[in-house]
Write a protein that holds these residues in place. Structure first.
Motif, PDB file in Angstrom:
ATOM      1  N   THR A   9       0.865  -1.187   0.000  1.00  0.00           N
ATOM      2  CA  THR A   9       0.000   0.000   0.000  1.00  0.00           C
ATOM      3  C   THR A   9       0.900   1.234   0.000  1.00  0.00           C
ATOM      4  OG1 THR A   9      -0.144   0.132   2.414  1.00  0.00           O
ATOM      5  CG2 THR A   9      -1.821  -1.182   1.292  1.00  0.00           C
ATOM      6  N   LYS A  10       0.305   2.406  -0.204  1.00  0.00           N
ATOM      7  CA  LYS A  10       1.117   3.594  -0.399  1.00  0.00           C
ATOM      8  C   LYS A  10       0.427   4.776   0.261  1.00  0.00           C
ATOM      9  CE  LYS A  10       2.344   6.276  -4.536  1.00  0.00           C
ATOM     10  NZ  LYS A  10       3.604   6.904  -4.322  1.00  0.00           N
ATOM     11  N   ASP A  11       1.201   5.576   0.988  1.00  0.00           N
ATOM     12  CA  ASP A  11       0.657   6.837   1.489  1.00  0.00           C
ATOM     13  C   ASP A  11       0.865   7.862   0.390  1.00  0.00           C
ATOM     14  OD1 ASP A  11       0.162   5.809   4.110  1.00  0.00           O
ATOM     15  OD2 ASP A  11       2.299   6.001   4.539  1.00  0.00           O
ATOM     16  N   ILE A  12      -0.194   8.477  -0.040  1.00  0.00           N
ATOM     17  CA  ILE A  12      -0.037   9.552  -1.035  1.00  0.00           C
ATOM     18  C   ILE A  12      -0.090  10.862  -0.263  1.00  0.00           C
ATOM     19  CG2 ILE A  12      -0.935  10.570  -3.169  1.00  0.00           C
ATOM     20  CD1 ILE A  12      -2.068   7.824  -3.877  1.00  0.00           C
ATOM     21  N   LEU A  13       1.085  11.456  -0.041  1.00  0.00           N
ATOM     22  CA  LEU A  13       1.186  12.646   0.798  1.00  0.00           C
ATOM     23  C   LEU A  13       0.762  13.884  -0.007  1.00  0.00           C
ATOM     24  CD1 LEU A  13       4.543  11.680   2.561  1.00  0.00           C
ATOM     25  CD2 LEU A  13       2.199  11.237   3.299  1.00  0.00           C
ATOM     26  N   PRO A  14       0.426  14.993   0.696  1.00  0.00           N
ATOM     27  CA  PRO A  14      -0.171  16.139  -0.007  1.00  0.00           C
ATOM     28  C   PRO A  14       0.553  16.587  -1.289  1.00  0.00           C
ATOM     29  CG  PRO A  14      -0.330  16.490   2.316  1.00  0.00           C
ATOM     30  CD  PRO A  14       0.453  15.211   2.148  1.00  0.00           C
ATOM     31  N   ASP A  15       1.895  16.641  -1.283  1.00  0.00           N
ATOM     32  CA  ASP A  15       2.599  17.066  -2.507  1.00  0.00           C
ATOM     33  C   ASP A  15       2.217  16.167  -3.674  1.00  0.00           C
ATOM     34  OD1 ASP A  15       3.900  19.159  -1.454  1.00  0.00           O
ATOM     35  OD2 ASP A  15       5.875  18.200  -1.280  1.00  0.00           O
ATOM     36  N   GLU A  16       2.159  14.864  -3.380  1.00  0.00           N
ATOM     37  CA  GLU A  16       1.855  13.915  -4.460  1.00  0.00           C
ATOM     38  C   GLU A  16       0.366  13.902  -4.783  1.00  0.00           C
ATOM     39  OE1 GLU A  16       3.186   9.459  -5.857  1.00  0.00           O
ATOM     40  OE2 GLU A  16       3.423   9.996  -3.755  1.00  0.00           O
ATOM     41  N   THR A  17      -0.460  14.123  -3.761  1.00  0.00           N
ATOM     42  CA  THR A  17      -1.910  14.188  -4.021  1.00  0.00           C
ATOM     43  C   THR A  17      -2.186  15.245  -5.079  1.00  0.00           C
ATOM     44  OG1 THR A  17      -2.349  13.573  -1.739  1.00  0.00           O
ATOM     45  CG2 THR A  17      -4.168  14.528  -2.941  1.00  0.00           C
ATOM     46  N   GLU A  18      -1.455  16.363  -4.991  1.00  0.00           N
ATOM     47  CA  GLU A  18      -1.685  17.431  -5.968  1.00  0.00           C
ATOM     48  C   GLU A  18      -1.354  16.974  -7.386  1.00  0.00           C
ATOM     49  OE1 GLU A  18       0.210  20.824  -4.170  1.00  0.00           O
ATOM     50  OE2 GLU A  18      -1.285  20.731  -2.574  1.00  0.00           O
ATOM     51  N   ILE A  19      -0.347  16.131  -7.509  1.00  0.00           N
ATOM     52  CA  ILE A  19      -0.010  15.589  -8.834  1.00  0.00           C
ATOM     53  C   ILE A  19      -1.143  14.672  -9.311  1.00  0.00           C
ATOM     54  CG2 ILE A  19       1.648  14.170 -10.102  1.00  0.00           C
ATOM     55  CD1 ILE A  19       3.755  15.130  -8.092  1.00  0.00           C
ATOM     56  N   PHE A  20      -1.642  13.853  -8.390  1.00  0.00           N
ATOM     57  CA  PHE A  20      -2.776  12.974  -8.748  1.00  0.00           C
ATOM     58  C   PHE A  20      -3.982  13.812  -9.176  1.00  0.00           C
ATOM     59  CE2 PHE A  20      -2.263   8.409  -7.881  1.00  0.00           C
ATOM     60  CZ  PHE A  20      -0.957   8.395  -7.416  1.00  0.00           C
ATOM     61  N   LEU A  21      -4.260  14.876  -8.391  1.00  0.00           N
ATOM     62  CA  LEU A  21      -5.438  15.694  -8.698  1.00  0.00           C
ATOM     63  C   LEU A  21      -5.339  16.316 -10.083  1.00  0.00           C
ATOM     64  CD1 LEU A  21      -6.152  17.473  -5.292  1.00  0.00           C
ATOM     65  CD2 LEU A  21      -7.615  15.822  -6.477  1.00  0.00           C
ATOM     66  N   ALA A  22      -4.124  16.794 -10.412  1.00  0.00           N
ATOM     67  CA  ALA A  22      -3.931  17.409 -11.734  1.00  0.00           C
ATOM     68  C   ALA A  22      -4.149  16.361 -12.825  1.00  0.00           C
ATOM     69  CB  ALA A  22      -2.532  18.002 -11.823  1.00  0.00           C
ATOM     70  N   ALA A  23      -3.628  15.155 -12.589  1.00  0.00           N
ATOM     71  CA  ALA A  23      -3.790  14.081 -13.588  1.00  0.00           C
ATOM     72  C   ALA A  23      -5.257  13.678 -13.708  1.00  0.00           C
ATOM     73  CB  ALA A  23      -2.937  12.875 -13.185  1.00  0.00           C
TER      74      ALA A  23
END
Ligand code: AMP
Length: 418
Positions: A9-23
């Protein structure tokens, strides 16, 4: 810390969440452009659904599903993929009676108990499409063109398309028979998985990654030589449409995909910058599944792509790893009194639609300016005792460090920022 996250499993931390959101944003925009509408399917389903849809001979069903019995003694599985659920929802909600042709997309978490490695998790995010109702090779081409565009829009520059046709119920049996005859004398050289696949689903031997098995397959019969006229014409048209649309592809006779339900066209989107797990997505036709689920004979085609693996490939290509944070305004204060004024101003500016932040740690002005910079603030509003006395504030534009005094009113500040 004693309790750690579960392997895979993976913690998606806020910096990376923003990348996910953009994608995810470009994903939805691209899907809508192609006429696909979002469907949200349950995270868990009856285990039977995946046995029937994904297939009892697949690695997913035999080895990878998170299955359990719930308190009502029901056999439940966390979804390992989206297609069987979309087909179930399509039939259960009688969507097939509403329109002859429909396009769906989904986005969400999938669960598979695989051995974790780079690009392979046990919980991951997948988006996929299902285009239901048309036999036209144009739809095969459209899904590939859409897949390519969505991957590019998310930021992937290098994508290779691998393409194959595995025929239909009419022509595949004779191909399987030839493959079986070819592999039978080599059976003791094949790996244990392939020995099992030889009986359970011989086509799966073709996509074994082990070097010894690959070597034995070098001169094996290939499915495109066994296609019936209908499958042959269909595949020729798909290739022609892709060529005319300037989409390059590689014919890969070993591409069969891991799932039982495919017919005719199968394809994968490959990223050359990834190593072992290099497929960022894949799909194909599944013209028999709806009938298998008790519905009418309605053809369909779809693909699924893994978001974590795409973002890993974007990063490896040297793409932007992290979106810079953006803030319209940071409020810096000097003492208790100005700090409370700052808090009230924060709320007023947010009410006007600005993104705003302040310090909550009583830090020095210098530390507050640093914080504003870190948060990507365009402006800093400084409220000092001297300013307050004159009913003014200092506003600083961070891009050129220019600053000026203006009246301490919400409207004046908003006007300056806008
Ligand atoms: P599949 O449903 O197996 O055809 O997979 C489609 C795509 O989902 C793959 O190309 C990957 O991008 C992604 N995917 C599949 N399994 C995993 C996994 N265990 N971890 C991360 N991504 C995965």
């Amino acid at each position: 810390m004693e309790i750690r996250k579960i392997k895979g499993t993976k913690d998606i931390l806020p910096d990376e969440t923003e990348i996910f959101l953009a994608a995810e944003k470009v994903l939805r925009e691209t899907m809508i452009k192609y006429g696909y509408r979002e469907i949200r399917i349950p995270t868990f389903e009856q285990t039977e659904l995946f046995k029937k849809g994904t297939g009892v001979s697949t690695d997913i069903v035999t080895q990878q599903m998170y299955s359990f019995t719930d308190r009502g003694e029901r056999n439940i599985s966390l979804r390992p993929e989206g297609t069987p659920s979309v087909v179930r929802a399509y039939l259960e909600n009688n969507l097939h009676k509403k329109r002859l042709f429909q396009k769906f997309f989904y986005y969400g978490r999938m669960f598979r108990q695989e051995s974790p490695q780079s690009g392979r998790l046990r919980e991951f995010n997948q988006f996929g499409i299902e285009s239901i109702g048309s036999l036209s090779p144009q739809i095969d081409a459209e899904t590939i063109i859409l897949g390519l565009e969505v991957l590019r829009n998310i930021g992937l520059k290098r994508i290779e398309i691998h393409l194959n046709s595995i025929g239909c119920d009419k022509c595949r049996p004779s191909y399987k028979k030839s493959l079986k005859e070819y592999l039978k004398p080599k059976l003791n050289i094949l790996c244990n998985d392939c020995k099992r696949r030889f009986n359970a689903n011989i086509l799966r031997v073709l996509d074994c990654k082990r070097e010894t098995c690959r070597k034995e397959l070098q001169n094996s019969p290939v499915s495109i030589d066994y296609l019936c006229d209908e499958c042959k014409n269909h595949f020729s048209k798909v290739k022609e449409l892709l060529q005319k649309s300037n989409v390059s592809f590689t014919l890969n006779p070993y591409l069969v995909r891991g799932l039982d339900y495919y017919t005719k066209t199968v394809y994968e989107f490959i990223s050359p910058v990834l190593s072992a797990q290099d497929a960022v997505g894949g799909g194909g036709r599944y013209d028999r599944m709806i009938e298998l689920f008790g519905g009418p004979p309605i053809p369909a085609i779809g693909f699924a792509c893994g978001m974590e693996r795409i973002l890993l490939a974007v990063e490896k290509e040297g793409g932007e790893k992290r979106k810079k944070e953006k803030l319209d305004c940071y409020i810096a204060t000097m003492d208790d009194k100005t700090d409370e004024e700052g808090f009230l101003l924060l709320n007023n500016l947010r009410e006007k639609g600005l993104s705003c932040e302040k310090d909550f740690l009583n830090r020095s002005l210098k530390a507050q300016m640093k914080d504003a910079n870190r948060l990507g603030a365009d402006f800093v509003v400084i409220i000092g005792p001297e300013e307050m006395e004159k009913n003014e504030i200092t506003i600083r534009m961070m891009s050129d460090s220019s600053q000026k005094r203006i009246e301490f009113s919400v409207d004046a500040i908003v006007k300056e920022i806008r």
